[in-house]
Design a protein around this motif. Structure first.
Motif, short mmCIF file in Angstrom:
data_model
loop_
_atom_site.label_atom_id
_atom_site.label_comp_id
_atom_site.label_asym_id
_atom_site.label_seq_id
_atom_site.Cartn_x
_atom_site.Cartn_y
_atom_site.Cartn_z
N PRO A 39 -14.48 72.64 -1.25
CA PRO A 39 -13.85 73.04 -2.52
C PRO A 39 -13.96 71.95 -3.59
O PRO A 39 -14.05 70.76 -3.27
CB PRO A 39 -12.38 73.28 -2.14
N LEU A 40 -13.93 72.40 -4.84
CA LEU A 40 -14.07 71.47 -5.96
C LEU A 40 -13.00 70.38 -5.93
O LEU A 40 -13.27 69.22 -6.22
CB LEU A 40 -14.01 72.25 -7.29
N SER A 41 -11.77 70.76 -5.54
CA SER A 41 -10.69 69.76 -5.52
C SER A 41 -11.05 68.61 -4.57
O SER A 41 -10.80 67.43 -4.89
CB SER A 41 -9.37 70.41 -5.10
N SER A 42 -11.66 68.92 -3.44
CA SER A 42 -12.05 67.86 -2.50
C SER A 42 -13.19 67.03 -3.08
O SER A 42 -13.22 65.80 -2.94
CB SER A 42 -12.52 68.45 -1.17
N ILE A 43 -14.12 67.73 -3.75
CA ILE A 43 -15.27 67.02 -4.34
C ILE A 43 -14.78 66.01 -5.38
O ILE A 43 -15.21 64.86 -5.42
CB ILE A 43 -16.25 68.03 -4.97
N VAL A 44 -13.85 66.46 -6.22
CA VAL A 44 -13.33 65.57 -7.27
C VAL A 44 -12.54 64.42 -6.65
O VAL A 44 -12.68 63.25 -7.05
CB VAL A 44 -12.47 66.38 -8.28
N ALA A 45 -11.72 64.73 -5.64
CA ALA A 45 -10.93 63.68 -4.99
C ALA A 45 -11.85 62.64 -4.33
O ALA A 45 -11.62 61.43 -4.45
CB ALA A 45 -10.00 64.30 -3.95
#
Ligand code: SF4
Ligand code: SF4
Length: 246
Positions: A39-45
């Motif tokens: 997910p994008l949230s993991s990618i950004v984190a």
């Protein structure tokens, strides 16, 4: 590297179109499937915490190498403050280069030693630029870097990195002709604008007959019948043709 992952029920609605390059069937737990599902949230984190600013993503970026203004490492470096940036001018100065990304995937699939995804971060930023109404200027006359030739990626190493080596020399030994009783043909199968449907329900068509006329003066392409038969249904998206019994 640029493709989309489809699974389960999604596959039922897919069709081969003029922009289908190839189809790769992979096990559910394959590396590429797992990458695509992050997910994008993991990618950004991960970006905020693990980018070591080695600059490999920029040094190997094909768009950077042919002279476009794009440095994915800079976008990655600044992700920690993306959310809080209110000024659009500053946003464009810091993140505008992401607009020059062509989604090739070299940065995430080959260059980054930390397993990060500059491509997906750029894609997220492109969406943000659009939402903010920012249209960064493009360099229409890029000049390739002189050392471009030394930064090419050996194909076998790339295939190996993608964990596709065991399929690399595989070839189909047999071709099977499929003769469906019914085909569902998409009206828009390409980039640009859809053409105009030029058949009606009940019309009989020969294989190869024009069923969608390209729009004049626009980026548009014609579509033809793939079987001989009768037009059974036309909706906003597709034309369904029943095969004529011999
Ligand atoms: S995906 Fe974009 S940033 Fe990454 S290497 Fe390709 S063009 Fe460069
Ligand atoms: S290659 Fe990876 S770790 Fe290095 S700067 Fe780019 S995103 Fe950061």
């Amino acid at each position: 590297m640029m493709g989309k992952v489809y699974r389960g029920d999604q596959i039922q609605d897919l069709a081969v179109t003029k922009t289908t390059g190839n189809i790769i069937v992979l096990p559910k737990n394959h590396y590429l499937v797992k990458c695509a599902e992050l997910p994008l949230s993991s990618i950004v984190a991960q970006t905020k915490s693990a980018c070591i600013q080695c600059k490999m993503c920029t040094d190997m970026c094909p768009r950077y190498l042919i002279g476009h203004k794009i440095r994915p490492s800079m976008v990655m470096r600044n992700m920690f403050r993306e959310k809080d940036m209110v000024d659009n001018e500053e946003y464009e100065a810091v993140f505008g280069e992401a607009a020059n990304c062509c989604d090739c995937g070299v940065c995430e699939m080959f260059a980054c030693p930390m397993g990060l995804s500059p491509r997906k971060v750029n894609s997220f930023i492109k969406g943000q630029l659009g939402r903010r109404g920012i249209k960064p200027n493009r360099n229409k006359n890029p000049k390739a870097l002189e050392d471009l030739i030394y930064r090419r990626i050996p194909t076998e190493r790339l295939v190996s990195r993608l964990d596709l080596m065991k399929y690399y020399h595989a070839h189909a030994n047999e071709c099977i002709t499929i003769e469906p009783d019914c085909v569902s043909i998409l009206i828009k199968q390409h980039i640009g604008v859809p053409g105009t449907v030029c058949v009606a329900v009940g019309d009989r068509v020969q294989k190869g007959d024009l069923i969608v006329q390209a729009k004049e003066g626009a980026l548009s392409v014609p579509v033809h019948a793939s079987i001989k038969g009768c037009v059974k249904l036309i909706d906003g998206e597709r034309i369904v043709i029943d095969k004529e019994k011999e």
